[in-house]
Scaffold this motif. Structure first.
Motif, short mmCIF file in Angstrom:
data_model
loop_
_atom_site.label_atom_id
_atom_site.label_comp_id
_atom_site.label_asym_id
_atom_site.label_seq_id
_atom_site.Cartn_x
_atom_site.Cartn_y
_atom_site.Cartn_z
N ASN A 97 0.84 -1.20 0.00
CA ASN A 97 0.00 0.00 0.00
C ASN A 97 0.88 1.25 0.00
N ASP A 98 1.40 1.57 -1.19
CA ASP A 98 2.16 2.81 -1.35
C ASP A 98 1.17 3.87 -1.82
N GLN A 99 0.73 3.78 -3.07
CA GLN A 99 -0.34 4.65 -3.55
C GLN A 99 -1.66 3.92 -3.32
N PHE A 100 -2.56 4.56 -2.58
CA PHE A 100 -3.82 3.93 -2.20
C PHE A 100 -4.58 3.37 -3.41
N GLY A 101 -4.67 4.15 -4.48
CA GLY A 101 -5.42 3.73 -5.68
C GLY A 101 -4.82 2.48 -6.32
N ASP A 102 -3.50 2.40 -6.32
CA ASP A 102 -2.85 1.22 -6.89
C ASP A 102 -3.11 -0.02 -6.02
N ALA A 103 -3.02 0.17 -4.71
CA ALA A 103 -3.25 -0.96 -3.80
C ALA A 103 -4.70 -1.45 -3.91
N LEU A 104 -5.63 -0.49 -4.05
CA LEU A 104 -7.03 -0.87 -4.22
C LEU A 104 -7.23 -1.64 -5.53
N ALA A 105 -6.58 -1.17 -6.60
CA ALA A 105 -6.67 -1.88 -7.88
C ALA A 105 -6.10 -3.30 -7.75
N ASP A 106 -5.03 -3.44 -6.98
CA ASP A 106 -4.45 -4.78 -6.76
C ASP A 106 -5.47 -5.69 -6.05
N LEU A 107 -6.11 -5.17 -5.01
CA LEU A 107 -7.11 -5.97 -4.29
C LEU A 107 -8.24 -6.37 -5.24
N ARG A 108 -8.66 -5.42 -6.08
CA ARG A 108 -9.76 -5.72 -7.01
C ARG A 108 -9.34 -6.75 -8.06
N ALA A 109 -8.07 -6.73 -8.47
CA ALA A 109 -7.58 -7.74 -9.42
C ALA A 109 -7.60 -9.12 -8.77
N ILE A 110 -7.24 -9.18 -7.50
CA ILE A 110 -7.27 -10.47 -6.79
C ILE A 110 -8.69 -11.02 -6.75
N VAL A 111 -9.65 -10.14 -6.44
CA VAL A 111 -11.06 -10.57 -6.38
C VAL A 111 -11.54 -10.99 -7.77
N ALA A 112 -11.24 -10.18 -8.79
CA ALA A 112 -11.68 -10.50 -10.15
C ALA A 112 -11.12 -11.86 -10.57
N CYS A 113 -9.88 -12.08 -10.23
CA CYS A 113 -9.19 -13.30 -10.63
C CYS A 113 -9.82 -14.54 -9.98
N GLN A 114 -10.19 -14.43 -8.70
CA GLN A 114 -10.80 -15.60 -8.03
C GLN A 114 -12.11 -15.99 -8.71
N ARG A 115 -12.82 -14.97 -9.22
CA ARG A 115 -14.11 -15.24 -9.87
C ARG A 115 -13.94 -15.91 -11.23
N LEU A 116 -12.71 -15.88 -11.75
CA LEU A 116 -12.42 -16.52 -13.04
C LEU A 116 -11.83 -17.92 -12.87
N ARG A 117 -11.63 -18.34 -11.63
CA ARG A 117 -11.06 -19.68 -11.42
C ARG A 117 -12.02 -20.75 -11.92
N ARG A 118 -11.44 -21.83 -12.41
CA ARG A 118 -12.29 -22.86 -13.05
C ARG A 118 -13.40 -23.36 -12.13
N GLU A 119 -13.11 -23.46 -10.82
CA GLU A 119 -14.13 -23.99 -9.89
C GLU A 119 -15.34 -23.05 -9.86
N ALA A 120 -15.07 -21.73 -9.83
CA ALA A 120 -16.17 -20.75 -9.80
C ALA A 120 -16.87 -20.71 -11.16
#
Lengths: 205, 205
Positions: A166-189
């Motif tokens: 968490n250096d730049q808040f906006g970048d860290a938030l985008a990182d968290l959102r990428a993690i969430v987006a990615c989990q929703r693309l996992r084959r199990e989901a």
């Protein structure tokens, strides 16, 4: 269909709560789990919203009854995440997020091996100290204690699936959102979400 | 530090190549692996850019020497990904992307267990057919063959780590970028990238 259980941990001062609040605002599919605690409510605390406030007798009975996914005692106060705060939401297909420390994370990982854990780091030691001091609400011994605790917390960053700085808040938030987006693309989901599409694509002429 | 090896597969007509090209444009850290093939070059093919064009003798010698990560014969032509096209880039810390089919993906997974594989689905059977027909370059038997192949390809979607549906191009591209962003946040990658920060945060007063 089962939702995804997220764990977010960080040393005090890394900006975890601000990031989690911003994430939850943008991702209404994720519910924040509400912990139980024996610490006394502060003036702005609302029971059932920030915490479920219970006395030690109730808390200890819940522990004995195995009602907690994780629990710990910190400076004389007990904190815990009840199964009831998490499992019904997951069963409905909602994602759930827990803000806990590395010890709670270890207990949850053992109980819920499918969980996804994220550790948030501050950008430097100097910035962590600056953030802790700038709160203004903590005295010097409290800040010194938090800095010592932060080392113990950071020492367990490698237990987590993902690490976000968490250096730049906006970048860290985008990182968290990428993690969430990615989990929703996992084959199990996707096997569940896209079941009708896959059946359509597989059907014989 | 080692880069990440991505595999992208899809049935013909799912829009894989357009998506991969757009991804690579926005993510210069990812290199596209260049395959070897025995098929004759087409007018716009440039040797060493689209493919390494080799004759069957050379190809078979490379197979015998174990130089391929994966290889297959499709309608009389051989295609393969050489280790030399992938491993030096990964060793330099670059990410590498392979566009291959489910059979190639299976071989690469066995050879490189840390790879990240993505399967792209079209949004419907009808849309897949429409996209194949609208190319204009293929005759009816070729289209019928591609549709039959697409079923076999889709039947293996569940072997892949992630599944992306290419309905709206921009959304599918954002999904691919979230998958890439997420891999870069994995603890294994961050333990290397953030090693100095973590050491700073852990050092005693």
């Amino acid at each position: 269909m089962s939702g995804c259980l997220y764990i977010v941990a960080a040393p005090s001062g890394a900006g975890k709560s601000s990031l989690v609040n911003a994430l939850l605002e943008r991702e209404p599919g994720i519910a924040l789990s509400i912990s139980h605690t024996t610490r006394p409510p502060r003036p702005n605390d609302r029971d059932g919203e920030h915490y479920h406030f219970v006395n030690r007798g109730v808390f200890e009975k819940m522990v004995a009854d195995g009602l907690f996914l994780e629990h710990a005692e910190v400076f004389g106060n007990c904190y815990g995440t009840s199964r009831a705060a998490v499992e019904p939401l997951l069963a409905q297909g909602r994602d759930v997020l827990l803000e806990i420390d590395w010890q709670g994370a270890r207990q949850v990982r053992a109980a819920m091996p499918g969980c996804v854990s994220v550790f948030i780091l501050p950008p430097s030691r100097a910035e962590l100290e600056r953030r802790l001091r700038s709160r203004g609400s903590d005295d010097a011994p409290t800040i010194a204690r938090r800095l010592a605790e932060s080392r113990e917390e950071v020492a367990h960053a490698g237990d987590f699936d993902y690490i976000v700085v968490n250096d730049q808040f906006g970048d860290a938030l985008a990182d968290l959102r990428a993690i969430v987006a990615c989990q929703r693309l996992r084959r199990e989901a996707q096997a569940v979400r896209q079941a009708a599409l896959i059946a359509d694509l597989l059907k014989a002429d």
